[in-house]
Design a protein around this motif. Structure first.
Motif, PDB file in Angstrom:
ATOM      1  N   LYS A 109       1.828 -13.410  10.077  1.00 43.09           N
ATOM      2  CA  LYS A 109       0.898 -13.611   9.585  1.00 43.09           C
ATOM      3  C   LYS A 109       0.723 -12.803   8.020  1.00 43.09           C
ATOM      4  N   GLY A 110       1.662 -11.970   7.908  1.00 41.59           N
ATOM      5  CA  GLY A 110       1.898 -10.962   6.928  1.00 41.59           C
ATOM      6  C   GLY A 110       2.994 -11.412   5.858  1.00 41.59           C
ATOM      7  N   ALA A 111       3.176 -10.590   4.896  1.00 40.32           N
ATOM      8  CA  ALA A 111       4.357 -10.927   4.034  1.00 40.32           C
ATOM      9  C   ALA A 111       5.528 -10.436   4.786  1.00 40.32           C
ATOM     10  N   PRO A 112       6.791 -11.003   4.421  1.00 38.56           N
ATOM     11  CA  PRO A 112       8.005 -10.318   5.027  1.00 38.56           C
ATOM     12  C   PRO A 112       8.065  -9.142   4.638  1.00 38.56           C
ATOM     13  N   LEU A 113       8.745  -8.241   5.310  1.00 36.19           N
ATOM     14  CA  LEU A 113       9.145  -6.923   5.154  1.00 36.19           C
ATOM     15  C   LEU A 113      10.465  -6.935   4.684  1.00 36.19           C
ATOM     16  N   THR A 114      10.619  -6.533   3.279  1.00 38.20           N
ATOM     17  CA  THR A 114      11.990  -6.532   2.786  1.00 38.20           C
ATOM     18  C   THR A 114      12.232  -5.013   2.213  1.00 38.20           C
ATOM     19  N   PHE A 115      13.661  -4.768   1.881  1.00 36.66           N
ATOM     20  CA  PHE A 115      13.769  -3.348   1.528  1.00 36.66           C
ATOM     21  C   PHE A 115      12.985  -3.031   0.057  1.00 36.66           C
ATOM     22  N   SER A 116      13.276  -4.077  -0.649  1.00 38.10           N
ATOM     23  CA  SER A 116      12.259  -3.536  -2.189  1.00 38.10           C
ATOM     24  C   SER A 116      10.874  -3.450  -1.952  1.00 38.10           C
ATOM     25  N   LEU A 117      10.227  -4.137  -0.939  1.00 38.34           N
ATOM     26  CA  LEU A 117       8.975  -3.669  -0.608  1.00 38.34           C
ATOM     27  C   LEU A 117       8.719  -2.527   0.018  1.00 38.34           C
ATOM     28  N   LEU A 118       9.839  -2.165   0.972  1.00 39.52           N
ATOM     29  CA  LEU A 118       9.513  -0.786   1.499  1.00 39.52           C
ATOM     30  C   LEU A 118       9.716   0.273   0.459  1.00 39.52           C
ATOM     31  N   CYS A 119      10.753   0.181  -0.548  1.00 40.74           N
ATOM     32  CA  CYS A 119      10.986   1.020  -1.508  1.00 40.74           C
ATOM     33  C   CYS A 119       9.696   1.102  -2.546  1.00 40.74           C
ATOM     34  N   LYS A 120       9.108  -0.143  -2.837  1.00 39.77           N
ATOM     35  CA  LYS A 120       7.728   0.219  -3.534  1.00 39.77           C
ATOM     36  C   LYS A 120       6.634   0.851  -2.846  1.00 39.77           C
ATOM     37  N   PHE A 121       6.384   0.774  -1.462  1.00 38.37           N
ATOM     38  CA  PHE A 121       5.486   1.476  -0.655  1.00 38.37           C
ATOM     39  C   PHE A 121       5.971   2.973  -0.805  1.00 38.37           C
ATOM     40  N   PHE A 122       7.171   3.411  -0.703  1.00 40.20           N
ATOM     41  CA  PHE A 122       7.613   4.718  -0.559  1.00 40.20           C
ATOM     42  C   PHE A 122       7.108   5.328  -1.821  1.00 40.20           C
ATOM     43  N   LEU A 123       7.406   4.610  -3.132  1.00 42.81           N
ATOM     44  CA  LEU A 123       7.200   5.156  -4.497  1.00 42.81           C
ATOM     45  C   LEU A 123       5.621   5.282  -4.642  1.00 42.81           C
ATOM     46  N   LEU A 124       4.888   4.400  -4.151  1.00 39.89           N
ATOM     47  CA  LEU A 124       3.498   4.418  -4.253  1.00 39.89           C
ATOM     48  C   LEU A 124       3.264   5.740  -3.567  1.00 39.89           C
ATOM     49  N   GLY A 125       3.457   5.748  -2.213  1.00 39.51           N
ATOM     50  CA  GLY A 125       2.950   6.810  -1.295  1.00 39.51           C
ATOM     51  C   GLY A 125       3.172   8.014  -1.935  1.00 39.51           C
ATOM     52  N   LEU A 126       4.541   8.250  -2.457  1.00 37.57           N
ATOM     53  CA  LEU A 126       5.016   9.591  -3.205  1.00 37.57           C
ATOM     54  C   LEU A 126       4.264   9.888  -4.442  1.00 37.57           C
ATOM     55  N   ILE A 127       4.217   9.099  -5.289  1.00 36.71           N
ATOM     56  CA  ILE A 127       3.405   9.427  -6.237  1.00 36.71           C
ATOM     57  C   ILE A 127       1.949   9.467  -6.301  1.00 36.71           C
ATOM     58  N   GLY A 128       1.620   8.355  -5.687  1.00 35.45           N
ATOM     59  CA  GLY A 128       0.141   8.058  -5.761  1.00 35.45           C
ATOM     60  C   GLY A 128      -0.792   8.929  -4.761  1.00 35.45           C
ATOM     61  N   ILE A 129      -0.289   9.134  -3.752  1.00 36.69           N
ATOM     62  CA  ILE A 129      -0.978   9.639  -2.484  1.00 36.69           C
ATOM     63  C   ILE A 129      -0.672  11.208  -2.528  1.00 36.69           C
ATOM     64  N   CYS A 130       0.724  11.532  -2.169  1.00 31.59           N
ATOM     65  CA  CYS A 130       1.283  12.717  -1.934  1.00 31.59           C
ATOM     66  C   CYS A 130       0.754  13.777  -2.919  1.00 31.59           C
ATOM     67  N   PHE A 131       0.926  13.575  -4.172  1.00 32.68           N
ATOM     68  CA  PHE A 131       0.731  14.441  -5.308  1.00 32.68           C
ATOM     69  C   PHE A 131      -0.941  14.654  -5.457  1.00 32.68           C
ATOM     70  N   VAL A 132      -1.545  13.703  -5.047  1.00 32.61           N
ATOM     71  CA  VAL A 132      -3.116  13.777  -4.914  1.00 32.61           C
ATOM     72  C   VAL A 132      -3.461  14.522  -3.889  1.00 32.61           C
ATOM     73  N   GLN A 133      -2.972  14.275  -2.799  1.00 32.70           N
ATOM     74  CA  GLN A 133      -3.293  15.279  -1.684  1.00 32.70           C
ATOM     75  C   GLN A 133      -2.626  16.569  -1.809  1.00 32.70           C
ATOM     76  N   LEU A 134      -1.674  16.637  -2.363  1.00 35.67           N
ATOM     77  CA  LEU A 134      -1.193  18.207  -2.561  1.00 35.67           C
ATOM     78  C   LEU A 134      -2.324  19.051  -3.359  1.00 35.67           C
ATOM     79  N   PHE A 135      -2.312  18.415  -4.694  1.00 37.28           N
ATOM     80  CA  PHE A 135      -3.682  19.117  -5.544  1.00 37.28           C
ATOM     81  C   PHE A 135      -4.822  19.222  -4.633  1.00 37.28           C
ATOM     82  N   ALA A 136      -5.351  18.387  -3.923  1.00 38.32           N
ATOM     83  CA  ALA A 136      -6.609  18.242  -3.477  1.00 38.32           C
ATOM     84  C   ALA A 136      -6.661  19.332  -2.455  1.00 38.32           C
ATOM     85  N   PHE A 137      -5.732  19.555  -1.533  1.00 36.57           N
ATOM     86  CA  PHE A 137      -5.480  20.687  -0.381  1.00 36.57           C
ATOM     87  C   PHE A 137      -5.293  21.804  -1.065  1.00 36.57           C
ATOM     88  N   THR A 138      -4.661  21.979  -1.994  1.00 38.03           N
ATOM     89  CA  THR A 138      -4.432  23.263  -2.978  1.00 38.03           C
ATOM     90  C   THR A 138      -5.933  23.870  -3.226  1.00 38.03           C
TER      91      THR A 138
END
Length: 125
Positions: A67-96
């Motif tokens: 029912k979902g999109a196929p899970l490819t290596f390219s998609l996993l890399c995009k998820f990783f970069l989005l999580g690293l840049i978009g979420i982790c940095f924001v959370q680090l600043f917020a929790f600081t």
């Protein structure tokens, strides 16, 4: 049809209240953990690891059921970069910020985000 004691119109309000209570609980838990000596970097890693564990089961189930999109290596890399840049940095600043202030201030600042977004949208068209 059986009445559940509430109307379907009140579900968005109930969902919003549950999300706000969860957010304030998470912020208060973070402040308590950091006041006890936990580093905000370690807290962000634990926070994201728990989220990954809870959501990965649903994601894998959806992919294998077709029912979902196929899970490819390219998609996993995009998820990783989005999580690293978009979420982790924001959370680090917020929790600081939470580490050096109060959970009440953090929750209030989080509630100002939609208003500030609206003002920026009006200013920049």
């Amino acid at each position: 049809m059986m009445s559940l004691g509430f109307s379907m119109d009140s579900l968005p309000f109930a969902a919003m209240a549950v999300v706000e209570v969860g957010e304030v609980g998470m912020i208060t838990l973070a402040k308590a953990a950091m006041s006890g000596g936990m580093s905000n970097f370690v807290y962000v890693v634990y926070y994201n690891a728990l989220g990954t564990f809870l959501l990965s089961h649903y994601f894998i189930y959806r992919c294998y059921r077709g029912k979902g999109a196929p899970l490819t290596f390219s998609l996993l890399c995009k998820f990783f970069l989005l999580g690293l840049i978009g979420i982790c940095f924001v959370q680090l600043f917020a929790f600081t910020g939470i580490k050096y202030s109060s959970p009440t201030l953090s929750s209030t600042m989080g509630n100002l985000i939609p208003g500030m977004t609206f003002l920026l949208a009006v200013i920049f068209g």
